[in-house]
Design a protein around this motif. Structure first.
Motif, PDB file in Angstrom:
ATOM      1  N   SER A   1     -16.523  -4.515   0.545  1.00 32.98           N
ATOM      2  CA  SER A   1     -16.617  -4.045  -1.103  1.00 32.98           C
ATOM      3  C   SER A   1     -16.222  -2.611  -1.323  1.00 32.98           C
ATOM      4  CB  SER A   1     -18.198  -4.691  -1.678  1.00 32.98           C
ATOM      5  OG  SER A   1     -19.154  -3.750  -0.688  1.00 32.98           O
ATOM      6  N   TYR A   2     -16.783  -1.809  -0.207  1.00 31.59           N
ATOM      7  CA  TYR A   2     -16.430  -0.202  -0.258  1.00 31.59           C
ATOM      8  C   TYR A   2     -15.135   0.036  -0.147  1.00 31.59           C
ATOM      9  CZ  TYR A   2     -16.859  -0.423   4.689  1.00 31.59           C
ATOM     10  OH  TYR A   2     -16.715  -0.674   6.160  1.00 31.59           O
ATOM     11  N   LEU A   3     -14.077  -0.837   0.266  1.00 35.17           N
ATOM     12  CA  LEU A   3     -12.869  -0.642   0.694  1.00 35.17           C
ATOM     13  C   LEU A   3     -12.016   0.077  -0.670  1.00 35.17           C
ATOM     14  CD1 LEU A   3     -10.869  -0.710   3.228  1.00 35.17           C
ATOM     15  CD2 LEU A   3      -9.901  -2.642   2.407  1.00 35.17           C
ATOM     16  N   ASN A   4     -11.380   1.047  -0.622  1.00 32.41           N
ATOM     17  CA  ASN A   4     -10.444   1.671  -1.664  1.00 32.41           C
ATOM     18  C   ASN A   4      -9.215   0.556  -1.805  1.00 32.41           C
ATOM     19  OD1 ASN A   4      -8.469   3.246  -3.181  1.00 32.41           O
ATOM     20  ND2 ASN A   4      -9.608   4.860  -2.469  1.00 32.41           N
ATOM     21  N   GLY A   5      -9.242   0.032  -3.121  1.00 30.35           N
ATOM     22  CA  GLY A   5      -8.037  -0.792  -3.275  1.00 30.35           C
ATOM     23  C   GLY A   5      -6.673  -0.270  -2.837  1.00 30.35           C
ATOM     24  N   ASN A   6      -6.499   1.014  -2.685  1.00 29.21           N
ATOM     25  CA  ASN A   6      -5.054   1.678  -2.376  1.00 29.21           C
ATOM     26  C   ASN A   6      -4.872   1.272  -0.954  1.00 29.21           C
ATOM     27  OD1 ASN A   6      -4.963   2.749  -4.949  1.00 29.21           O
ATOM     28  ND2 ASN A   6      -6.039   4.684  -4.285  1.00 29.21           N
ATOM     29  N   CYS A   7      -5.904   0.898  -0.157  1.00 31.04           N
ATOM     30  CA  CYS A   7      -5.560   0.732   1.245  1.00 31.04           C
ATOM     31  C   CYS A   7      -5.089  -0.748   1.413  1.00 31.04           C
ATOM     32  CB  CYS A   7      -7.042   0.847   2.099  1.00 31.04           C
ATOM     33  SG  CYS A   7      -7.761   2.606   2.045  1.00 31.04           S
ATOM     34  N   ILE A   8      -5.205  -1.610   0.367  1.00 28.39           N
ATOM     35  CA  ILE A   8      -4.782  -2.896   0.660  1.00 28.39           C
ATOM     36  C   ILE A   8      -3.505  -2.913   0.176  1.00 28.39           C
ATOM     37  CG2 ILE A   8      -4.997  -5.149  -0.384  1.00 28.39           C
ATOM     38  CD1 ILE A   8      -7.990  -4.520  -1.327  1.00 28.39           C
ATOM     39  N   PRO A   9      -2.448  -3.644   1.107  1.00 25.61           N
ATOM     40  CA  PRO A   9      -1.166  -3.925   1.110  1.00 25.61           C
ATOM     41  C   PRO A   9      -0.919  -4.635  -0.356  1.00 25.61           C
ATOM     42  CG  PRO A   9      -1.669  -4.407   3.208  1.00 25.61           C
ATOM     43  CD  PRO A   9      -3.085  -4.156   2.635  1.00 25.61           C
ATOM     44  N   GLU A  10       0.175  -4.274  -0.944  1.00 26.31           N
ATOM     45  CA  GLU A  10       0.518  -4.619  -2.385  1.00 26.31           C
ATOM     46  C   GLU A  10       0.744  -6.094  -2.344  1.00 26.31           C
ATOM     47  OE1 GLU A  10       0.351  -4.052  -6.124  1.00 26.31           O
ATOM     48  OE2 GLU A  10       0.306  -2.418  -4.559  1.00 26.31           O
TER      49      GLU A  10
END
Length: 648
Positions: free
Chosen positions: A304-313
């Motif tokens: 839940s704490y993962l920054n969305g920018n770290c997720i591949p598009e």
């Protein structure tokens, strides 16, 4: 009496994409007898003496929980001890000041010396304690919102924000992120409660006679991969784990993904949990699975704490970033996540046995208690199938305690070391339990020769040859530089080696085009070194010289430690060994004698490997044998030799 001010004080937050945890995660507080205080400084050491018998005793099912609980406590103790040296005030810094963030005034910015070198290692979601310098009785817990090069952005309770003024000074204490340790403690207890003895201490089971036929025949050209998929689908090792032993570049992940696809298509009641130690490896699993499995059957679960920018598009677009309830999640045929985030499923109290198959990629890079997290509480011991993929000859788990390093291995390594089921018998592995992949699709045969002979019984076969180099594609460049340390860092660097590396990079990028050879771009090159300070020095040198090269994408040239390159590859790899003092006694524990680090460093290259170092230091195997090999094949370049002709 210290009054600790914490947001959500005392509340256990286990956020699983929208629903509350049903299975409690206990605190597993550090054992009192392991705590070192001013009044009892020797208690820890005397306790270790009393418990050495347990640590030395061969791991058994009877002592399983007790021994791993002790190892985890010892690891936590060492983590705490290491963090203390970074507290402020310290020898490097006598005070800490914070300022408000210019974008979000609810966040405070703290400068942390050594952060860029991971001294200390601070990640998003971690917390630290601060105490205003003018007080001695109140501490406030700050949660790390983001990490920059030398600063962290912290979120605090409104009480501190209301009284905060810019450049206010604080004492700072760094803290261990205990959530991951607690998950491992719980996993060891649940392993015993759910009787995973036959999984963790496998005996010879009755074999299944069923042999699955591949729906996709693409792997039939690789008999080892094809055989592994057949046995995994058939469940021939059950209840023992199935091991895919994959040397560098042999397609471990490809094999797992193919087996997952076959099980999903052939076994309609199956539910598969696919895990990896880190998000990048889990992302790769998801990306490969959805090539042949509809995305509405596959769920990629993030912390839940993962920054969305770290997720591949491509994952972000298709992932359901919405609140999920347990019944909805159970409808997915395949779930992909990291080992730690799989603990959310245990907290959600999913029915034991819901997952018929649990796959763990890069299993050799995780300690056993991390591998337990997706197994204990989720797997049915008799009917479930565990599949582990990895290479015990490459880097193992990262641990801090020397007790954990000595007595705690990865599950995959323990199985292969201690159980005949996973060992060669008359020169052959028992393919009902383990398959060793033999075909390397990454590297030129010359690059693999020494690892092949030293570590893989001469069996590794190089099937992919990328020609970007006209001569022998392995070079050892002699450099008798000086190893140095800066006052504020224990990490070594070697300026002469940095200059030599920049020289090679410049020639690679310029001369290949001039000589009509296949063009090399910065993204084709990787530079590996064991020391973070050397990484920093190389970055600065490339930045300074990169402007003259006129390559806009110089940032795509990756420079990193051996650990950061595990699982990766580049067309060209340069290795800086750094050390140049042959009298240094620390070599017994350093990169110089670590055969696993050697293995990872030299097997990342596809077409060209260049090692820069001092042969008077690298005088023992595996480096001694590597340098002799380069000399015999014409790949050795002495200190006085020019390197203009290395592309000819």
């Amino acid at each position: 009496m210290v009054n600790l001010k914490v947001e959500n004080n005392g509340a256990e937050t286990v956020h699983f994409t929208g629903f509350l945890p049903l299975y409690k995660l206990e605190y597993f507080t550090l054992m009192d007898e392991l705590k070192v205080t001013k009044t009892k400084p020797l208690v820890y050491f005397s306790d270790v003496l009393l418990r050495k018998a347990l640590l030395k005793r061969r791991l058994s099912w009877k002592s399983y929980n007790e021994k791993f609980q002790l190892l985890l406590f010892l690891e936590e103790h060492q983590m705490n001890e290491e963090l203390k040296r970074y507290n402020i005030p310290n020898s490097e810094r006598q005070e800490a000041t914070m300022t408000r963030d210019g974008v979000n005034d609810k966040l405070l910015v703290l400068k942390v010396p050594g952060l860029s070198e991971n001294r200390p290692c601070v990640q998003q979601g971690d917390s630290l304690l601060v105490c205003p310098r003018d007080e001695t009785h109140e501490k406030y817990r700050g949660y790390v919102h983001s990490v920059q090069l030398n600063t962290v952005k912290l979120g605090f309770s409104q009480e501190l924000l209301d009284r905060f003024v810019d450049n206010m000074t604080f004492h700072v204490e760094f803290t261990v992120k205990r959530w991951t340790l607690r998950l491992q403690h719980r996993a060891t207890e649940l392993a015993v409660q759910h009787n995973l003895e036959e999984v963790l201490f496998p005996a010879v089971p009755d074999f299944y006679s069923q042999r699955a036929k591949l729906f996709d025949s693409q792997l039939k050209n690789n008999p080892e991969q094809y055989r592994a998929v057949q046995h995994i689908v058939a469940g021939s090792s059950r209840p023992a784990p199935y091991v895919v032993f994959g040397p560098p570049g042999t397609g471990k992940t490809v094999t797992l993904v193919e087996a997952i696809k076959q099980i999903e298509k052939k076994q309609s009641t199956s539910h598969i949990l696919a895990c990896a130690p880190c998000n990048s490896a889990a992302d790769l699993l998801w990306q490969e699975i959805v090539k042949n499995v509809h995305k509405n059957k596959v769920y990629r679960m993030y912390a839940s704490y993962l920054n969305g920018n770290c997720i591949p598009e491509e994952i972000k677009v298709s992932a359901d970033i919405i609140s999920m309830f347990i019944l909805e999640l159970m409808e997915y045929r395949i779930m992909v996540t990291t080992l730690y985030t799989a603990g959310r499923l245990v907290s959600a109290d999913l029915p034991k046995g819901h997952f018929t198959h649990v796959f763990v990629d890069e299993a050799g890079h995780a300690i056993e208690t991390e591998c337990l997290i997706p197994l204990a509480g989720l797997l049915h011991a008799e009917s479930g199938q565990v599949v582990l993929a990895g290479d015990p000859k490459q880097l193992g788990p990262i641990v801090r305690s020397h007790f954990a390093l000595k007595y705690g291995l990865s599950l995959l390594e323990r199985l292969m070391n201690d159980f005949p089921l996973y060992q060669k018998n008359e020169g052959m592995f028992n393919n009902h339990f383990v398959t060793k992949l033999l075909r390397n699709y990454r590297s030129h045969p010359a690059i693999l020769k020494i690892p092949k002979e030293l570590l893989y019984d001469g069996e590794l076969q190089a099937l992919f040859v990328l020609h970007i180099f006209q001569g022998f594609p392995v070079i050892f460049q002699e450099v008798s530089g000086v190893e140095e340390c800066e006052a504020n860092s224990p990490s070594f660097f070697n300026t002469d080696e940095v200059n030599m590396l920049v020289n090679y990079v410049t020639k690679l990028l310029q001369t290949h085009r001039e000589q009509g050879l296949p063009a090399i771009s910065p993204s084709d090159i990787g530079i590996i070194t064991p020391y973070r300070k050397q990484v920093e020095k190389i970055h600065k040198a490339l930045e300074k010289n990169g402007k003259d090269l006129k390559f806009k994408d110089m940032n795509s040239l990756k420079v990193g430690t051996v650990e950061q390159f595990q699982g990766q590859e580049r067309r060209v790899i340069l290795v800086s060994t750094v050390r140049s003092n042959p009298d240094d006694t620390h070599f017994t524990c350093s990169f110089v004698k670590n055969v696993k680090k050697f293995n990872v460093a030299v097997t990342r290259a596809k077409a060209l490997l260049i090692v820069v170092g001092n042969s008077s230091v690298l005088k023992k195997d595996p480096w001694k044998r590597f340098i002799e090999y380069c000399k015999n094949e014409g790949g050795y370049k002495g200190q006085a030799e020019e390197n203009e002709d290395y592309t000819s």
